[in-house]
Design a protein around this motif. Structure first.
Motif, mmCIF file in Angstrom:
data_model
loop_
_atom_site.group_PDB
_atom_site.id
_atom_site.type_symbol
_atom_site.label_atom_id
_atom_site.label_comp_id
_atom_site.label_asym_id
_atom_site.label_seq_id
_atom_site.Cartn_x
_atom_site.Cartn_y
_atom_site.Cartn_z
ATOM 1 N N ALA A 38 43.400 19.094 14.299
ATOM 2 C CA ALA A 38 43.066 18.163 13.218
ATOM 3 C C ALA A 38 42.077 17.121 13.725
ATOM 4 O O ALA A 38 42.421 16.316 14.598
ATOM 5 N N PRO A 39 40.843 17.101 13.189
ATOM 6 C CA PRO A 39 39.843 16.167 13.719
ATOM 7 C C PRO A 39 40.166 14.710 13.422
ATOM 8 O O PRO A 39 39.716 13.828 14.160
ATOM 9 N N GLU A 40 40.959 14.456 12.364
ATOM 10 C CA GLU A 40 41.299 13.059 12.057
ATOM 11 C C GLU A 40 42.162 12.440 13.159
ATOM 12 O O GLU A 40 42.322 11.220 13.225
ATOM 13 N N PHE A 42 41.463 12.984 16.464
ATOM 14 C CA PHE A 42 40.669 12.758 17.685
ATOM 15 C C PHE A 42 40.575 11.248 17.958
ATOM 16 O O PHE A 42 40.246 10.473 17.053
ATOM 17 N N VAL A 44 38.563 8.897 18.617
ATOM 18 C CA VAL A 44 37.125 8.658 18.715
ATOM 19 C C VAL A 44 36.824 7.311 19.376
ATOM 20 O O VAL A 44 35.989 7.225 20.286
ATOM 21 N N LEU A 47 37.668 7.247 23.103
ATOM 22 C CA LEU A 47 36.710 8.057 23.866
ATOM 23 C C LEU A 47 35.355 7.363 23.938
ATOM 24 O O LEU A 47 34.678 7.411 24.968
ATOM 25 N N LYS A 48 34.979 6.688 22.865
ATOM 26 C CA LYS A 48 33.718 5.932 22.872
ATOM 27 C C LYS A 48 33.784 4.826 23.922
ATOM 28 O O LYS A 48 32.830 4.622 24.696
ATOM 29 N N THR A 51 33.557 6.310 27.332
ATOM 30 C CA THR A 51 32.188 6.755 27.607
ATOM 31 C C THR A 51 31.292 5.583 27.979
ATOM 32 O O THR A 51 30.509 5.665 28.935
ATOM 33 N N ASN A 52 31.405 4.487 27.236
ATOM 34 C CA ASN A 52 30.601 3.307 27.579
ATOM 35 C C ASN A 52 30.941 2.813 28.984
ATOM 36 O O ASN A 52 30.046 2.418 29.740
ATOM 37 N N ALA A 239 40.344 16.997 22.524
ATOM 38 C CA ALA A 239 39.260 17.415 21.625
ATOM 39 C C ALA A 239 38.609 18.676 22.182
ATOM 40 O O ALA A 239 38.204 18.703 23.347
ATOM 41 N N PRO A 240 38.484 19.719 21.353
ATOM 42 C CA PRO A 240 37.945 20.991 21.854
ATOM 43 C C PRO A 240 36.435 20.987 22.068
ATOM 44 O O PRO A 240 35.928 21.773 22.877
ATOM 45 N N GLY A 241 35.712 20.102 21.366
ATOM 46 C CA GLY A 241 34.260 20.053 21.555
ATOM 47 C C GLY A 241 33.876 19.662 22.963
ATOM 48 O O GLY A 241 32.751 19.921 23.400
ATOM 49 N N LEU A 242 34.806 19.051 23.703
ATOM 50 C CA LEU A 242 34.522 18.633 25.084
ATOM 51 C C LEU A 242 34.500 19.809 26.050
ATOM 52 O O LEU A 242 33.969 19.685 27.153
ATOM 53 N N ILE A 275 34.187 11.252 31.381
ATOM 54 C CA ILE A 275 34.737 10.616 30.170
ATOM 55 C C ILE A 275 36.242 10.870 30.079
ATOM 56 O O ILE A 275 37.025 9.956 29.828
#
Lengths: 398, 398
Positions: A38-40, A42, A44, A47-48, A51-52, A239-242, A275
């Motif tokens: 479920a992307p909702e 993630f 975000v 992770l942002k 990353t910063n 998250a699978p996109g990673l 990250i």
């Protein structure tokens, strides 16, 4: 050009599951066909932030070439998680991969010569079958029951195939069935592997997503001689996109994996490794996983209740205590016919056939509940129930 | 465990280049051994900004599973760059890979059966040799001169090996030699490939880093029937830790690559693909590449001047007009002995041997100038010159 491909290339360009996902992708279709988290859920913002912090603290290092084994800070975080799950290891037992798919591919490349046997659950993860086929493996499926792979059948399969390289198993909340092997069966699998001297590839992408029942220790925790290659991924817990997974194995074997990994892609994305390591240092990933479990528990419960309400009484289905999937068997139904009827009803699933290495059990299909809003689940299962009844009625008429 | 590995696994665990890089990694050693881009040139702030924009605008999409072909926005950016370089293509000609190494691996997996011939430059990128060996290729090296692969020798090699699947070439600023094939030779390579019906794998990681002389169009621009598989990467023009490369090929062939890519790692890191696409939309990457060229031009010039000052007069060396490497040949020197002497002098290079598929030209080695401060280059080359003279003197004594 008339290309002359190698034997690694499938003879057919057909992609039956791809075609199904394409049809199921129509916006008016309620699709239980995919296997997406479920992307909702993630994280975000976290992770942002991580990353910063990576860019600010070690940006140039994260953007430079690294080592094939993977970022040591990430391997340290994974080692801590693994030890908490009962798998004793340190960072030299771990290699980072470009997701679980690469872990399967590297294992097959390292062990499988054409004609070697790989033993799998029947049914199993269909993209693992594609990998094993690409190396010319002889794939032998072992029947399952509600408790996963049947151990007497496994022993027969290993006995009958002395060139078996490894047993591929997804012991917890299996894809596609959602089934889980209890501890005594895991122990028995180890006994068989040791007795006949075969390896085990334990694929555990879903084990951390248990929302009911009691934890069962990984197969690898039962071993006596490090013959289990354990693999998992951040795809379902973060998250699978990673595209970051990992393998835990004996240290000398990890060195072989590292050599092969260098050959296939040098190393996995270094920024992403940084990250995830930073995310895990700054956040409690188990608290995040608890949120995933709560949502999936709810969705699974709603789907199960709807199945009981709308499906015919002779339908069988798994009762997953975690993961993403429910497996359904409706005796006497041709699932391709059912799929076509479903599309008319604006609902979709994945037919069972592609998940079988050889002998297909007809009338089976997979439902995914992780990536669907609750009200849609009820509507979709009602439509699916109607499509099943319609298909059965039509086949009786014929 | 006594593991039974496949034939894909190298018989030896030895990693001679890895050992060299380890010795060269001693902080007091000035190492020209690596092949790293200059990290001080990575556009950290611009990439950070692009990443924040990705998280804000499409974070959940970037973190979810994607398609094996790669992010369409990134492929569109790449297609525009490719068309500007003379390679006519659209996004369906392009597949995103996990770096150049994977592009080579996928090509070998798709085309090479054990015993098939792959023709390479002599010397060539050593990790490409590792890939071809892992698929059981028969590797045939073709001698080079200052203008790259010699075409008469290439034709003889193709004639002598009717089972040749493809010619692997790095036509611009080659690794390890820094040499570039002129246009007439590229055209001749196409003629030979068409005459004998073999493919070409054109590996072009450095082509955009030209800091002197005139551009030469890619080999692929000379083709008549799309037999060239062109590949490049963001490793040298942006950052190698991101592990994103691409292949440009005929559309039906790209479909095969996509099928195989799904099998090996589903798709490349989706977040990173989004970051690079966003970076390219927000920034002029050619302006960034111009900064890289200016720095590398300066470093190459300093290294070349130091070589002319400190090396013996009978040393030969390439005069690269771009890229990262200078190739040196010192007749009569054993490079392993020279390497050992160099380490005593706190300077390092990579000996030439591992870059040769078969017949080694002795006394050759590779120098990297991209990742070294100017003053260090002069000091290091002076040390290296002294070590060469010392090694020659010792071998004369013996």
């Amino acid at each position: 050009m008339n290309y002359q491909f190698s034997n690694n290339v499938p003879a057919s360009d057909e992609d039956p599951v791809g075609n199904i996902l394409k049809v199921a992708g129509d916006p008016k279709v309620i699709s239980f066909a995919g296997g997406l988290p479920a992307p909702e859920l993630f994280p975000v913002e976290a992770l942002k932030q991580a990353t910063n912090d990576v860019f600010d603290e070690s940006g140039r290092q994260a953007l430079q070439y690294s080592i094939a084994a993977g970022d040591p800070k990430l391997r340290e975080q994974i080692a801590q998680r693994m030890n908490r799950s009962g798998i004793k290891c340190d960072i030299d037992n771990i290699i980072i991969t470009t997701g679980s798919q690469q872990s399967i591919d590297l294992t097959a490349k390292i062990f499988v010569n054409p004609g070697d046997t790989v033993i799998v659950e029947q049914p199993t993860y269909l993209c693992a079958l594609d990998v094993f086929r690409s190396y010319g493996a002889h794939i032998v499926g072992v029947p399952m029951d509600d408790d996963g792979m049947q151990m007497d059948a496994l022993e027969q399969a290993v006995q009958a195939n002395p060139n078996t390289k490894f047993i591929y198993t997804i012991p917890s909340f299996q894809n596609p069935t959602g089934r889980t092997m209890p501890a005594d069966r895991r122990q028995k699998m180890i006994e068989i592997a040791e007795k006949y001297n075969v390896m085990i590839l334990e694929d555990d992408p879903y084990g951390a997503i248990r929302f009911a029942g009691d934890d069962v220790a990984p197969v690898k925790t039962f071993e006596h001689d490090e013959r289990v290659i354990y693999m998992s991924t951040f795809s379902k817990i973060l998250a699978p996109g990673l595209r970051i997974g990992w393998i835990v194995a004996e240290k000398t074997l990890v060195k072989k994996f590292i050599l092969m990994k260098q050959t296939v892609d040098v190393h996995s994305d270094n920024l992403t490794q940084h990250i995830i390591a930073k995310y895990m240092a700054e956040n409690d990933i188990d608290a995040h996983i608890a949120k995933i479990k709560a949502v999936y528990r709810k969705r699974e419960g709603i789907m199960m209740a709807a199945i009981e309400k709308y499906f015919p009484k002779d339908a069988h289905y798994s009762h997953p205590e975690g993961g993403l999937f429910i497996w359904v068997e409706v005796p006497g139904v041709d699932t391709q016919t059912l799929f076509n009827t479903c599309i008319e009803h604006d609902v979709a699933f994945v037919p069972g056939e592609p998940f079988y290495a050889d002998q297909v059990i007809p009338g089976t299909f997979r439902l995914n509940y992780s990536n669907m809003q609750e009200d849609q689940i009820v509507t979709g299962i009602e439509r699916l129930g109607n499509a099943i009844k319609e298909t059965i009625a039509q086949s009786v008429e014929v």
